[in-house]
Design a protein around this motif. Sequence first.
Motif, PDB file in Angstrom:
ATOM      1  N   LYS B 370       1.054  -1.184   0.043  1.00  0.00           N
ATOM      2  CA  LYS B 370      -0.014   0.061  -0.069  1.00  0.00           C
ATOM      3  C   LYS B 370       0.821   1.210  -0.052  1.00  0.00           C
ATOM      4  CE  LYS B 370      -4.041   2.094   2.253  1.00  0.00           C
ATOM      5  NZ  LYS B 370      -3.827   3.159   1.301  1.00  0.00           N
ATOM      6  N   GLN B 371       1.898   1.170   0.704  1.00  0.00           N
ATOM      7  CA  GLN B 371       2.764   2.433   0.883  1.00  0.00           C
ATOM      8  C   GLN B 371       3.509   2.638  -0.581  1.00  0.00           C
ATOM      9  OE1 GLN B 371       6.007   1.785   3.810  1.00  0.00           O
ATOM     10  NE2 GLN B 371       7.063   2.923   2.573  1.00  0.00           N
ATOM     11  N   ASP B 374       0.640   3.919  -3.047  1.00  0.00           N
ATOM     12  CA  ASP B 374       0.072   5.281  -2.728  1.00  0.00           C
ATOM     13  C   ASP B 374       1.054   6.276  -3.144  1.00  0.00           C
ATOM     14  OD1 ASP B 374      -2.012   4.369  -1.988  1.00  0.00           O
ATOM     15  OD2 ASP B 374      -1.639   4.601   0.167  1.00  0.00           O
ATOM     16  N   LYS B 378       0.723   9.050  -5.704  1.00  0.00           N
ATOM     17  CA  LYS B 378       1.165  10.551  -5.098  1.00  0.00           C
ATOM     18  C   LYS B 378       2.139  11.163  -5.951  1.00  0.00           C
ATOM     19  CE  LYS B 378       2.401  12.795  -0.806  1.00  0.00           C
ATOM     20  NZ  LYS B 378       3.745  12.423  -0.610  1.00  0.00           N
TER      21      LYS B 378
END
Lengths: 488, 488
Positions: B370-371, B374, B378
């Motif tokens: 997820k990190q 994301d 971003k």
Amino acid sequence: MSNASSVQALTYDCINPHIKEAKYAVRGELAVRSEKYRAQLLKGDKGDLPFDTVVSANIGNPQQLDQKPITFFRQVASILENPLLLEKEDVLKDALGYKQDVIDRAKTLLKYVKSVGAYSQSHGSPGIRESVAKFIEKRDGYPADAEHVYLSNGASGGVNTLLHVICSKPETGILVPIPQYPLYTATLSVLNARCVPYYLDESHAWGTDMEEIESALKKARSEGTDVKAIVVINPGNPTGASLSEESIKSVLELAQEEKLVVMADEVYQTNVFEGKFISFKKGLRDLQKAEPGKYDNLELASLHSISKGMVGECGHRGGYFELIGFDEKVAAEVYKFISIQLCPPVIGQCMVEMMVNPPQEGDPSYELYKQEYDSIFKGLLERAQALYKAFKEMEGVECQSPAGSMYLFPTIRLPKRAIEAAEKEGRKPDEFYCFRMLDATGVCVVAGSGFGQKEGTLHFRTTFLAPGTEWVGRITKFHEEFMDEFRD
Amino acid sequence: MSNASSVQALTYDCINPHIKEAKYAVRGELAVRSEKYRAQLLKGDKGDLPFDTVVSANIGNPQQLDQKPITFFRQVASILENPLLLEKEDVLKDALGYKQDVIDRAKTLLKYVKSVGAYSQSHGSPGIRESVAKFIEKRDGYPADAEHVYLSNGASGGVNTLLHVICSKPETGILVPIPQYPLYTATLSVLNARCVPYYLDESHAWGTDMEEIESALKKARSEGTDVKAIVVINPGNPTGASLSEESIKSVLELAQEEKLVVMADEVYQTNVFEGKFISFKKGLRDLQKAEPGKYDNLELASLHSISKGMVGECGHRGGYFELIGFDEKVAAEVYKFISIQLCPPVIGQCMVEMMVNPPQEGDPSYELYKQEYDSIFKGLLERAQALYKAFKEMEGVECQSPAGSMYLFPTIRLPKRAIEAAEKEGRKPDEFYCFRMLDATGVCVVAGSGFGQKEGTLHFRTTFLAPGTEWVGRITKFHEEFMDEFRD
């Protein structure tokens, strides 16, 4: 505007007729039925099936049939997929047994491609094409230019590209050996171009017969076909033949004389059991050396692949073709055509590099590599000979001795009653025989009609990839029972 | 038979004219020149070049531009490439930090494919197709059938297949948005079929304009074109648009009314920065629910890929398409066509599986996944906004705000003197501008004419993948100097 009716926009009647015409028996109805049996057995639902396993002898798919991948290739590939492993070189070496040359190769390939997840140049990474050129130089003893090497999606991708560029109109014809791997006829159907068949000479180990080629060419031209190229598959698929230097030169001389592009499908170049592989490139350069100037404009495309041989990495879809003597403007169109599909799979490109540049004597991985390579070669040869021996003893079956590639293509003579039974089912006799074999034994082979065969002859193609020889016994037993059932 | 003359068999004049007609600017002359600069800089030979790095903003190639691959995907892939690692699970876990779900996923995928070096079924491994079907179900809230899922060689392979089957004659026409990703027009050229352009509405965020589509369709039909399908690219390439639910339904209604197959290119479905992605499949099922029976025969093909989004694994050449509402006999021809090229790369198929079935909350690899996901999202958004801001401030440049995909497609208004200078060089004005940009900055973008644009308008496409924003400054500076040089 018109109202919707109840049928689809895209009915069978209105789709591309050239795709409907294409035939590709290697993955046809027989293969589909064998997959159904396999799925049934996997579910533990044997039912009435008189066998416990399906043996896919229909397709050259080595690793599906338990050929083990070569360790060096896969260790390198594991690092290419996860370059973070390079931060733990000690673990790779001490705990996982990766040798230094594995790590070095991975670093080199990552330098070439940056990431296996990135697109490369359309015709492949320059560093890898350089490596292919070096391999060709070493193999043939003549220079090769990386700018003329095009990495491809298996050899099939290369064949597709070349035929697309060559076939310019419905009258374009390509000389194709019969029997042949059906990629050629299927692609020509899709392109709405003409297959000009020339029959291989079964009585001479499925060799090329120059008179036959010349007469096929002459006939086609007299019928208005603009014959532009000749395909040669060496070693042969489905025939298992291996061409002599003399045969190769004869084909090249004819191509020069008749202004034909030569497409040399050489994907089985390491599967040679009798004699030695000689590339068309070497044959051409030898001719050019002997008679300077004469062959300067002869165009040769030579195709190779990681799918076959001892590498057997067909799932990775890697290959290349080399263009020799092509017009630069034509080569630019080849490049543009492949650009549209962006690039061949990059990990497959890396496998090509390892195939053409394997560990060398003295390298840490060499011993294991050689042991694995030799053992696969030996296994193939043993199974080929076991099959060949079985075929020789079967009633009404004749077979050439295994010389190359990974196939045998025996002639079968079926009783009249079997041929009649086939007709009743609306099948060709060899198809009927192969369906019966599959239903009785679980062994899936391909009927000769899927490759083309001389009128009145019947064959089937089997790979000799499946492990063990138990399945050969299944075929022998089936054949006896089949002959007993239908004997005149 | 004829004697050889001094030219080749295959001259530029005699090759396939439809390949000569095809245009594919994304990898055209500009891209080739940028690669030359890159090679020159790599050799340390800067020469007169006024820049130190080449920025390939011409092509959506995330990992070439330093987008890091997602760790979970690559750890699993490393095991798939070297399954012997599974004999050392403790080393994988303790020394290399592989989580249990990585190991489990690798085992599952190996069960599906047996070996990534083996051919799969022509349309992909059944286990992976099941996983894709589950993903579609979850995404749309409607059932999906794995038998209607075809894994492909990127989405490009799927487009190639579908257009091959649909285009049956020179009069066949396909509605293609303009501007478009040139895969469509190039493939239609190769197939000698007609592109029926419909212009997207730049003044409404590059949306679809139903009146425009209807009028393009009517005009084409009146000219004898048999229009069979409509292509929609959503999110848009090169436009960066993202379609509303209403727009999607309007296209489907028109397709139903006019008996058109809908080809929904949805490869950027996770690159959505404004609003929410709605699939054409969901749009269709919603319509079918609202008016039972009416849309039962509407045919939709929806394409997806591992090349884009946060996955960015374009070098692995993975993708899929789902066929909805297709005639079974037509689907069988699709299957036969893809069989001729055997199967899509198997490691790419495995990447498709991981894309559609990533680690879930609670899984050991979830947090890192997820990190990474994301952070890539971003980064894309930030760079898109930085570019957008820069474009807004540039003289004569207008740009839609970044809504989806990985591109911006600004309008440029060039001074008359620049247009004249372009003419002198025999180039289109936007090409002239892009060549000037490359020569001055090392930033490679693609001229709008490579995608199509309304007569009299000029654009260029840039990805917002390149790391950092320094290169945005290079563009701004170049643009100022260019305008100063040519201002009327």
